[in-house]
Design an enzyme around this catalytic site. Structure first.
Site, PDB file in Angstrom:
ATOM      1  N   SER A 127       0.913  -0.995   0.117  1.00  0.00           N
ATOM      2  CA  SER A 127       0.068   0.061   0.068  1.00  0.00           C
ATOM      3  C   SER A 127       0.977   1.476  -0.235  1.00  0.00           C
ATOM      4  CB  SER A 127      -0.888  -0.153   1.265  1.00  0.00           C
ATOM      5  OG  SER A 127      -1.445   1.218   1.637  1.00  0.00           O
ATOM      6  N   TYR A 152      -2.144  -1.594  11.056  1.00  0.00           N
ATOM      7  CA  TYR A 152      -2.410  -1.999   9.837  1.00  0.00           C
ATOM      8  C   TYR A 152      -1.235  -1.453   8.802  1.00  0.00           C
ATOM      9  CZ  TYR A 152      -3.864  -1.991   4.723  1.00  0.00           C
ATOM     10  OH  TYR A 152      -4.136  -1.995   3.434  1.00  0.00           O
ATOM     11  N   LYS A 156       2.032  -3.698   6.805  1.00  0.00           N
ATOM     12  CA  LYS A 156       2.364  -3.842   5.202  1.00  0.00           C
ATOM     13  C   LYS A 156       3.900  -3.581   5.213  1.00  0.00           C
ATOM     14  CE  LYS A 156      -1.546  -4.156   3.332  1.00  0.00           C
ATOM     15  NZ  LYS A 156      -1.926  -5.608   3.062  1.00  0.00           N
TER      16      LYS A 156
HETATM   17  P1  NAD Z   1     -10.983  -7.326   1.176  1.00  0.00           P
HETATM   18  O1  NAD Z   1     -11.291  -7.290   2.677  1.00  0.00           O
HETATM   19  O2  NAD Z   1     -12.190  -6.983   0.165  1.00  0.00           O
HETATM   20  O3  NAD Z   1     -10.457  -8.847   0.636  1.00  0.00           O
HETATM   21  C1  NAD Z   1      -9.642  -9.485   1.373  1.00  0.00           C
HETATM   22  C2  NAD Z   1     -10.191 -10.664   1.202  1.00  0.00           C
HETATM   23  O4  NAD Z   1      -9.317 -11.797   2.238  1.00  0.00           O
HETATM   24  C3  NAD Z   1     -11.416 -10.978   1.949  1.00  0.00           C
HETATM   25  O5  NAD Z   1     -12.253 -11.678   1.115  1.00  0.00           O
HETATM   26  C4  NAD Z   1     -11.518 -11.707   3.315  1.00  0.00           C
HETATM   27  O6  NAD Z   1     -12.404 -12.647   3.384  1.00  0.00           O
HETATM   28  C5  NAD Z   1     -10.088 -12.333   2.897  1.00  0.00           C
HETATM   29  N1  NAD Z   1      -9.454 -12.931   4.008  1.00  0.00           N
HETATM   30  C6  NAD Z   1      -8.941 -12.006   5.268  1.00  0.00           C
HETATM   31  N2  NAD Z   1      -8.306 -12.921   5.868  1.00  0.00           N
HETATM   32  C7  NAD Z   1      -8.064 -14.244   5.593  1.00  0.00           C
HETATM   33  C8  NAD Z   1      -7.639 -15.269   6.031  1.00  0.00           C
HETATM   34  N3  NAD Z   1      -6.988 -15.440   7.301  1.00  0.00           N
HETATM   35  N4  NAD Z   1      -7.725 -16.511   5.135  1.00  0.00           N
HETATM   36  C9  NAD Z   1      -8.488 -16.349   4.049  1.00  0.00           C
HETATM   37  N5  NAD Z   1      -9.041 -15.208   3.601  1.00  0.00           N
HETATM   38  C10 NAD Z   1      -8.978 -14.179   4.332  1.00  0.00           C
HETATM   39  O7  NAD Z   1      -9.939  -6.252   0.613  1.00  0.00           O
HETATM   40  P2  NAD Z   1      -9.505  -5.593  -0.634  1.00  0.00           P
HETATM   41  O8  NAD Z   1      -9.741  -4.139  -0.404  1.00  0.00           O
HETATM   42  O9  NAD Z   1      -9.478  -6.674  -1.792  1.00  0.00           O
HETATM   43  O10 NAD Z   1      -7.745  -5.662  -0.036  1.00  0.00           O
HETATM   44  C11 NAD Z   1      -7.080  -6.725  -0.798  1.00  0.00           C
HETATM   45  C12 NAD Z   1      -5.605  -6.660  -0.276  1.00  0.00           C
HETATM   46  O11 NAD Z   1      -5.201  -5.218  -0.788  1.00  0.00           O
HETATM   47  C13 NAD Z   1      -5.387  -6.529   1.472  1.00  0.00           C
HETATM   48  O12 NAD Z   1      -4.169  -7.087   1.648  1.00  0.00           O
HETATM   49  C14 NAD Z   1      -5.290  -4.819   1.443  1.00  0.00           C
HETATM   50  O13 NAD Z   1      -4.568  -4.864   2.881  1.00  0.00           O
HETATM   51  C15 NAD Z   1      -4.568  -4.528   0.395  1.00  0.00           C
HETATM   52  N6  NAD Z   1      -4.959  -3.016  -0.051  1.00  0.00           N
HETATM   53  C16 NAD Z   1      -6.203  -2.579   0.056  1.00  0.00           C
HETATM   54  C17 NAD Z   1      -6.548  -1.216  -0.216  1.00  0.00           C
HETATM   55  C18 NAD Z   1      -7.754  -0.694  -0.353  1.00  0.00           C
HETATM   56  O14 NAD Z   1      -7.913   0.403  -0.316  1.00  0.00           O
HETATM   57  N7  NAD Z   1      -8.926  -1.733  -0.770  1.00  0.00           N
HETATM   58  C19 NAD Z   1      -5.280  -0.542  -0.455  1.00  0.00           C
HETATM   59  C20 NAD Z   1      -4.008  -0.967  -0.425  1.00  0.00           C
HETATM   60  C21 NAD Z   1      -3.824  -2.241   0.031  1.00  0.00           C
HETATM   61  C1  WQD Z   2      -9.645   9.294   0.994  1.00  0.00           C
HETATM   62  C2  WQD Z   2      -9.852  10.953   1.343  1.00  0.00           C
HETATM   63  C3  WQD Z   2     -10.301  11.489   3.659  1.00  0.00           C
HETATM   64  C4  WQD Z   2     -14.215   9.269   3.914  1.00  0.00           C
HETATM   65  C5  WQD Z   2      -7.197   4.386   3.463  1.00  0.00           C
HETATM   66  C6  WQD Z   2      -5.789   3.865   4.004  1.00  0.00           C
HETATM   67  C7  WQD Z   2      -4.968   3.440   3.277  1.00  0.00           C
HETATM   68  C8  WQD Z   2      -5.497   2.541   2.045  1.00  0.00           C
HETATM   69  C9  WQD Z   2      -6.680   3.237   1.450  1.00  0.00           C
HETATM   70  C10 WQD Z   2      -5.076   0.279   2.399  1.00  0.00           C
HETATM   71  C11 WQD Z   2      -9.288  11.317   2.680  1.00  0.00           C
HETATM   72  C12 WQD Z   2     -11.418  11.666   2.630  1.00  0.00           C
HETATM   73  C13 WQD Z   2     -13.096   9.986   3.368  1.00  0.00           C
HETATM   74  C14 WQD Z   2     -15.241  10.378   4.349  1.00  0.00           C
HETATM   75  C15 WQD Z   2     -13.986  12.163   3.394  1.00  0.00           C
HETATM   76  N1  WQD Z   2      -5.890   1.233   2.142  1.00  0.00           N
HETATM   77  N2  WQD Z   2     -12.583  11.157   3.197  1.00  0.00           N
HETATM   78  N3  WQD Z   2     -14.924  11.685   4.344  1.00  0.00           N
HETATM   79  O1  WQD Z   2      -7.432   7.605   4.088  1.00  0.00           O
HETATM   80  O2  WQD Z   2      -6.464   7.760   1.715  1.00  0.00           O
HETATM   81  O3  WQD Z   2      -6.629   5.528   2.817  1.00  0.00           O
HETATM   82  O4  WQD Z   2      -7.613   3.470   2.481  1.00  0.00           O
HETATM   83  O5  WQD Z   2      -3.885   0.039   2.557  1.00  0.00           O
HETATM   84  O6  WQD Z   2      -4.125   2.504   3.893  1.00  0.00           O
HETATM   85  O7  WQD Z   2      -5.388   4.704   5.032  1.00  0.00           O
HETATM   86  O8  WQD Z   2      -8.723   6.548   2.093  1.00  0.00           O
HETATM   87  O9  WQD Z   2     -11.226   6.336   1.237  1.00  0.00           O
HETATM   88  O10 WQD Z   2     -10.597   6.543   3.760  1.00  0.00           O
HETATM   89  O11 WQD Z   2     -10.158   8.684   2.321  1.00  0.00           O
HETATM   90  O12 WQD Z   2     -13.579  13.544   3.634  1.00  0.00           O
HETATM   91  O13 WQD Z   2     -16.448  10.028   4.789  1.00  0.00           O
HETATM   92  O14 WQD Z   2     -11.237  10.923   1.627  1.00  0.00           O
HETATM   93  O15 WQD Z   2     -10.189  12.167   4.717  1.00  0.00           O
HETATM   94  O16 WQD Z   2      -8.920  12.558   2.185  1.00  0.00           O
HETATM   95  P1  WQD Z   2      -7.236   6.886   2.745  1.00  0.00           P
HETATM   96  P2  WQD Z   2     -10.011   6.951   2.292  1.00  0.00           P
END
Ligand code: NAD
Ligand code: WQD
Length: 341
Positions: A127, A152, A156
């Site tokens: 991330s 969290y 990462k």
């Molecule tokens: P998500 O929660 O939709 O998907 C994760 C999936 O993993 C879910 O289906 C959950 O049931 C499964 N899971 C969790 N723990 C498990 C375990 N122990 N065994 C088997 N399955 C398990 O999340 P996402 O948004 O698809 O994110 C996927 C990955 O990307 C994560 O590692 C997350 O940290 C990373 N990531 C997400 C974002 C974002 O904003 N969505 C941003 C950066 C990184």
């Molecule tokens: C985006 C912008 C908020 C909600 C988080 C995690 C990051 C990554 C993605 C996994 C910000 C603003 C939000 C609301 C708002 N995940 N906001 N009102 O904070 O960039 O990142 O999710 O790795 O680790 O920290 O994403 O979608 O929460 O926010 O104004 O009700 O929207 O302040 O500026 P963020 P977000």
């Protein structure tokens, strides 16, 4: 022989979209998920898009023996994509041990399985949170990693170090760390998308639920930042573009012998967009009015971050292709489908 990819957490938001792209590129995804943040019905959506039922195993990815059993039942798995993790920043502050246990145990088990089952490729969902509040924008892969501000985020950073150490110690496969920026949107068919649970913490799910009347109004956290309109800036990346980066990463590890054993890539558009721009564009492309008001800054928020995605273009041949307009249309189309369910 078929090239299978074990997709850990493959029923989740990013995993499900990646399964579509993998299948379209000729790979055969094998999904493992414990349904802690997803539903089996995602398989139906995938079937409608792909035209076939993907193999799915309900298991905890911390459970190495279960994973090895799956690999024995599914000969031909050449790589793993590790999406399985808990991802709510706020919750990780309240339940740090649960986050460290799940996210790191899953990673270690999957690395050991990749080794024991002689795989060639490992992709990790990292991330942009690893960069924290970087001084210079856009961030490149060389931008310093700053101390994490949540458990969290720390999972990462630690995960990246674990993978790098393991590869340096001679793991017999290559690894790619994909540092995602802010994924948004849904598959254009609206058959799959993000399934937020409870009150959404992320911007787009909250915007959608407000537009749908489920929430009264969007609170924009802070309008006094040092940005052109005072609201925070992020790099919002279309989920289908993001999914495609995983295919490019797998291709590279399987096909390019001289590729380094471990590499990190920024997966973003290269364009910073403010919260207000998201709101205005969402209203414009979907013909809606979104009730919103300004609220105090959210603790822990970064003022601005966006990616320099040149390395992904030059090395992986990947770049974002979808427009923000189209992405925000797909977001709303998915919300409307969720309402029908
Ligand atoms: P998500 O929660 O939709 O998907 C994760 C999936 O993993 C879910 O289906 C959950 O049931 C499964 N899971 C969790 N723990 C498990 C375990 N122990 N065994 C088997 N399955 C398990 O999340 P996402 O948004 O698809 O994110 C996927 C990955 O990307 C994560 O590692 C997350 O940290 C990373 N990531 C997400 C974002 C974002 O904003 N969505 C941003 C950066 C990184
Ligand atoms: C985006 C912008 C908020 C909600 C988080 C995690 C990051 C990554 C993605 C996994 C910000 C603003 C939000 C609301 C708002 N995940 N906001 N009102 O904070 O960039 O990142 O999710 O790795 O680790 O920290 O994403 O979608 O929460 O926010 O104004 O009700 O929207 O302040 O500026 P963020 P977000």
């Amino acid at each position: 022989m078929e090239k299978k990819i074990l997709v850990a957490g493959g029923l989740g938001y990013i995993g499900s979209h990646t399964c579509v792209q993998l299948r379209e590129a000729g790979y055969h995804p094998v999904i493992v998920d414990n349904l802690s943040n997803s539903e089996v019905s995602v398989l139906d959506g995938l079937e409608k898009i792909i035209g076939e039922r993907l193999p799915f195993y309900e298991a905890d990815c911390q459970d190495k023996e279960a994973l090895i059993g799956i690999c024995k039942k599914e000969p031909g798995i050449v790589g793993i994509i590790n999406f399985a993790a808990y991802k709510a920043v706020g919750e990780s502050v309240e339940k740090p041990l649960s986050y460290y246990r799940n996210n790191l145990n899953v990673l270690i088990s999957l690395l050991e399985v990749a080794e024991e089952c002689r795989m060639k490729a490992f992709v990790f969902s990292s991330s942009c949170t690893v960069y924290g509040e970087a001084e210079i924008q856009p961030v490149t892969e060389e931008t310093p990693i700053l101390p994490a501000t949540s458990p969290y985020g720390n999972t990462k950073q630690i995960a990246e170090e674990i993978i790098t150490d393991a590869i340096h110690a001679g793991m017999p496969f290559k690894a790619i760390l994909l540092r995602y920026f802010n994924p948004i949107g849904a598959h254009p068919s609206a058959m799959i998308g993000e399934l937020p649970r409870g009150v959404p913490q992320n911007l787009l799910p909250y915007v959608c639920q407000t537009a749908a009347g489920i929430r009264k109004e969007l609170k924009i956290f802070g309008n006094d930042y040092d940005t052109p309109d005072g609201t925070c800036i992020r790099d919002y990346i279309d989920i289908n573009d993001l999914a495609n980066a995983h295919v490019k990463a797998i291709d590279r590890m399987l096909e390019v012998k001289e590729a380094p054993n471990v590499e990190a890539f920024n997966i973003g558009t290269g364009r910073g967009v403010s919260v207000l721009e998201i709101v205005k564009t969402f209203e414009k492309v979907n013909g809606l009015t979104l009730p919103y008001s300004f609220a105090p800054r959210r603790e822990g928020d970064i003022e601005k971050i966006w990616a320099d995605p040149k390395k992904a273009l030059n090395v992986l041949g990947w770049k974002a292709t979808r427009s923000l307009d189209d992405t925000l249309k797909s977001t709303w189309k998915w919300q409307m489908r969720l309402q029908e369910k």
